[in-house]
Write an enzyme that holds these catalytic residues in place. Sequence first.
Site, PDB file in Angstrom:
ATOM      1  N   TYR A  53      19.437 -23.853   9.078  1.00  0.00           N
ATOM      2  CA  TYR A  53      18.309 -23.936   8.164  1.00  0.00           C
ATOM      3  C   TYR A  53      18.736 -23.688   6.715  1.00  0.00           C
ATOM      4  CZ  TYR A  53      14.047 -22.911   5.637  1.00  0.00           C
ATOM      5  OH  TYR A  53      13.043 -22.921   4.698  1.00  0.00           O
ATOM      6  N   HIS A  83      10.518 -26.501  -6.779  1.00  0.00           N
ATOM      7  CA  HIS A  83       9.824 -25.220  -6.651  1.00  0.00           C
ATOM      8  C   HIS A  83       9.447 -24.607  -8.000  1.00  0.00           C
ATOM      9  CE1 HIS A  83      10.896 -25.619  -2.505  1.00  0.00           C
ATOM     10  NE2 HIS A  83      10.426 -24.421  -2.180  1.00  0.00           N
ATOM     11  N   ASN A 195      14.699 -17.516  -2.560  1.00  0.00           N
ATOM     12  CA  ASN A 195      14.127 -16.706  -1.493  1.00  0.00           C
ATOM     13  C   ASN A 195      14.321 -15.238  -1.846  1.00  0.00           C
ATOM     14  OD1 ASN A 195      14.087 -17.193   2.069  1.00  0.00           O
ATOM     15  ND2 ASN A 195      12.822 -18.162   0.538  1.00  0.00           N
ATOM     16  N   TYR A 280     -15.196  19.870 -11.349  1.00  0.00           N
ATOM     17  CA  TYR A 280     -14.041  19.418 -10.577  1.00  0.00           C
ATOM     18  C   TYR A 280     -12.952  18.800 -11.442  1.00  0.00           C
ATOM     19  CZ  TYR A 280     -16.669  19.852  -6.160  1.00  0.00           C
ATOM     20  OH  TYR A 280     -17.372  20.318  -5.076  1.00  0.00           O
ATOM     21  N   ARG A 283     -11.085  21.816 -12.462  1.00  0.00           N
ATOM     22  CA  ARG A 283     -10.653  22.684 -11.374  1.00  0.00           C
ATOM     23  C   ARG A 283      -9.751  21.967 -10.357  1.00  0.00           C
ATOM     24  NH1 ARG A 283     -14.827  24.591  -7.164  1.00  0.00           N
ATOM     25  NH2 ARG A 283     -16.231  23.843  -8.795  1.00  0.00           N
ATOM     26  N   PHE A 329      12.061 -12.079   3.595  1.00  0.00           N
ATOM     27  CA  PHE A 329      11.403 -12.496   2.365  1.00  0.00           C
ATOM     28  C   PHE A 329       9.948 -12.046   2.292  1.00  0.00           C
ATOM     29  CE2 PHE A 329      11.407 -15.988   5.479  1.00  0.00           C
ATOM     30  CZ  PHE A 329      10.052 -15.990   5.806  1.00  0.00           C
ATOM     31  N   GLU A 415       3.984 -21.193   6.782  1.00  0.00           N
ATOM     32  CA  GLU A 415       3.961 -19.856   6.180  1.00  0.00           C
ATOM     33  C   GLU A 415       2.512 -19.372   6.251  1.00  0.00           C
ATOM     34  OE1 GLU A 415       5.698 -20.859   2.441  1.00  0.00           O
ATOM     35  OE2 GLU A 415       7.577 -21.479   3.384  1.00  0.00           O
TER      36      GLU A 415
END
Length: 513
Positions: A53, A83, A195, A280, A283, A329, A415
């Site tokens: 791959y 990409h 990646n 608060y 405190r 990834f 994905e």
Amino acid sequence: MTLTLLPGQATLGQLEQIWRTGVAVVLDDSAMPGIEAAAALVRKAAEGNEAVYGVNTGFGKLASVRIKPGDTAQLQRNLILSHCCGVGEPLDVATTRLMMVLKLLSAGRGASGITWKTLSVIEAMLAKGVTPVIPSQGSVGASGDLAPLAHMAAAMIGEGEAEFKGQRMPAGEALSRAGIEPAVLAPKEGLGLINGTQFSTACALVGYFGAIRNLEASIVSSCLSTDAIMGSTAPLEAGIHAFRGHRGQINVAGAMRAVMAGSEIRESHRDGDSRVQDPYCIRCQPQVVGAALDLLRFAGKTLEIEANAVSDNPLVLVEDGKIVSGGNFHAEPVAFAADQIALAIAEIGAIAQRRVALMVDPTLSFDLPPFLTPKPGLNSGLMIAEVTTAALMSENKHLANPCSTDSTPTSANQEDHVSMAAHGARRLKRMNDNLNVIIGVELLCAAQGVEFRAPLTTSPTLQSALDLIRADIATLTDDRFMAGDIANAAAIVAEGRVQAKCNVAALLDGMAA
């Protein structure tokens, strides 16, 4: 100066130094054998007949498409260019450089198959100030930060854009001006570069660094606020916090005790004070901010591990002599860390804002004038500064909604579960910017309140903080244009000056004398 890093052993301190100072970075030479061994295994796979791959196949849903040996170099270039789909405002230079360093650290572990020669291009870009222009939107945090890292890789091969000497220009031109030869990608190198979780992790680290600084500043502001309203230090007693047992709470209470030690204001009302307990926001500062500190420490450790991790796919297991597909990834750890940091930022701001509201309200501030102005009515004082903190507090609450619980299928359902770590991490800068202002305004209010207690004085440590504030921002008497004061106060916090003046970091770690 150049910092030499050993892959797998980078610390949060080193990463913060890189981000804040822009120091150049190189990998330790001891990483070279492992890097080259992995690259050799990839070359062998590229020349073989077995489908591997990303080496001799297509990507994602196209993994079943075989690529001819003669086309593997073109495959990597096409991958990078296809990409480069990022949109939005560019990531800032400092965070982009940190992202590049994280990619060096990851590839330097010798499991990505990226050659030493290609990694040296990143080192040269860091050394000579060539910074890729990285659009900040487009990653879903799996399969890695594909689009942002593709823009980084594109600049390395002379495509896309880069910043050099303050100018934005074509990346090829920037490399040429800097005397850097563009990378020529070998098999799998494009995939190894894009990646990974380096964009999300860099943004989350920046959020973590800012959150820690804001938390430290809130120790100072809360102490100054306590003296301003003549609050009690009894809730800081060590025994109270020892019985609870949480490290962060114990550390915050101890730091506050040290910062407030020697306050005349505090000693003046130990006896005869009609109030039994403070609200608060005074405190419970150790309980709230201590819990935030514990959360930030956990998130910081997660991010330190991720910064040193190999998070691309497939991985080259040199000792086993094989290349194996996996899912490192997926940025779920980073997404969880970013959500935790966001929660801490929101809560630090929420309790600080309540102290601002307390100090401007004459019914709650123990006789301080309305809105901390000596001439209320004619002057509005810090009335609208408090409103601004309320707006920013509310904005941070909305931004703190979790991102890690969101997911959407991508890449034709290949994905099908993603982390959303990228925008979960990106929002942290905006949240920290908001918190800078909230704490900055608290410092302005508290400084004003303490000055109204004269001739009584605050502690020596807090007086040094007050002097620091007053060096930049004058006491508010008559109304004036306030935006500049607020910006200056926020800068005092963001730059770490007030917390450093009070030695808070060492106090929280138990290292101060």
